[in-house]
Scaffold this active site. Structure first.
Site, short mmCIF file in Angstrom:
data_model
loop_
_atom_site.label_atom_id
_atom_site.label_comp_id
_atom_site.label_asym_id
_atom_site.label_seq_id
_atom_site.Cartn_x
_atom_site.Cartn_y
_atom_site.Cartn_z
N GLN A 38 1.58 -0.18 10.89
CA GLN A 38 2.18 -1.09 9.90
C GLN A 38 3.18 -0.35 9.04
OE1 GLN A 38 -1.53 -2.37 8.09
NE2 GLN A 38 -0.94 -1.43 6.17
N GLY A 39 4.16 -1.11 8.58
CA GLY A 39 5.18 -0.57 7.71
C GLY A 39 5.64 -1.66 6.75
N TYR A 40 6.44 -1.27 5.78
CA TYR A 40 6.82 -2.17 4.70
C TYR A 40 8.32 -2.39 4.66
CZ TYR A 40 2.03 -1.92 3.51
OH TYR A 40 0.67 -2.04 3.59
N LEU A 41 8.70 -3.66 4.69
CA LEU A 41 10.10 -4.04 4.52
C LEU A 41 10.47 -4.05 3.05
CD1 LEU A 41 10.19 -7.00 7.06
CD2 LEU A 41 11.08 -4.69 7.40
N ASN A 153 -2.29 0.28 0.79
CA ASN A 153 -1.60 0.73 1.99
C ASN A 153 -0.11 0.95 1.75
OD1 ASN A 153 -3.49 0.92 4.33
ND2 ASN A 153 -3.96 -1.17 3.72
#
Length: 164
Positions: A38-41, A153
């Site tokens: 997972q990653g964050y925009l 996270n």
């Protein structure tokens, strides 16, 4: 969470987060885990927009500001190929983990065993119906870290566990 016709899960997320006792966790029978990347925009104190990929599915999730134990959450399933492309193109410092779901006394606990830059961190989360809901805590659960922002996270992607 409420299921809508658009296949979005939306509603109020109410959860508590705990560290896990490593020695008791290792001895526990565990069901098959699911790999997550997972990653964050977008990540700021008011909202986060997350992209997540498992081995089979992709998701985009929008979360509002946490107040107490609660926050608004909207989650949409997207094609896995698009989730991977978004992660590869638009995010940095992705988080890798294996998630296990364990039923304890009628409640589902989600246990995240992190790898990569967050290796050594194991966190258990429980979603609740209300902030005042009572529940039993398994013996393998340790210190509550619900309000410690280091364990969000989104923050672990910016300041990983290995750098603490």
């Amino acid at each position: 969470m409420v299921k809508k016709e658009s296949d979005a899960i939306m509603g109020l997320e109410i959860e508590r987060k705990y560290l896990v006792k490593h020695d008791l966790w290792k001895a526990l029978f565990k069901p098959q885990g699911v790999n997550y990347r997972q990653g964050y925009l977008l990540s700021d104190k008011e909202k986060t927009i997350r992209v997540r990929a498992t081995d089979l599915h992709g998701f985009i999730t929008i979360k509002g500001k946490t107040t107490g134990l609660s926050r608004l959450e909207y989650e949409y399933q997207i094609p896995l190929s698009e989730a991977i492309e978004l992660l590869d193109t638009f995010t940095q410092n992705n988080i890798d983990k294996i998630r296990y779901k364990i039923d304890f006394e009628g409640k589902i606990w989600e246990i995240d065993v992190f790898s990569g830059a967050n290796e050594g961190l194991i966190v258990a989360e429980i979603e609740l119906e209300s902030e005042s809901e009572k529940y039993l805590i398994p013996e393998w659960v340790d210190t509550e870290v619900t309000h410690d922002k280091r364990y969000y996270n989104s923050n672990l992607s910016e300041t990983p566990f290995k750098n603490w």
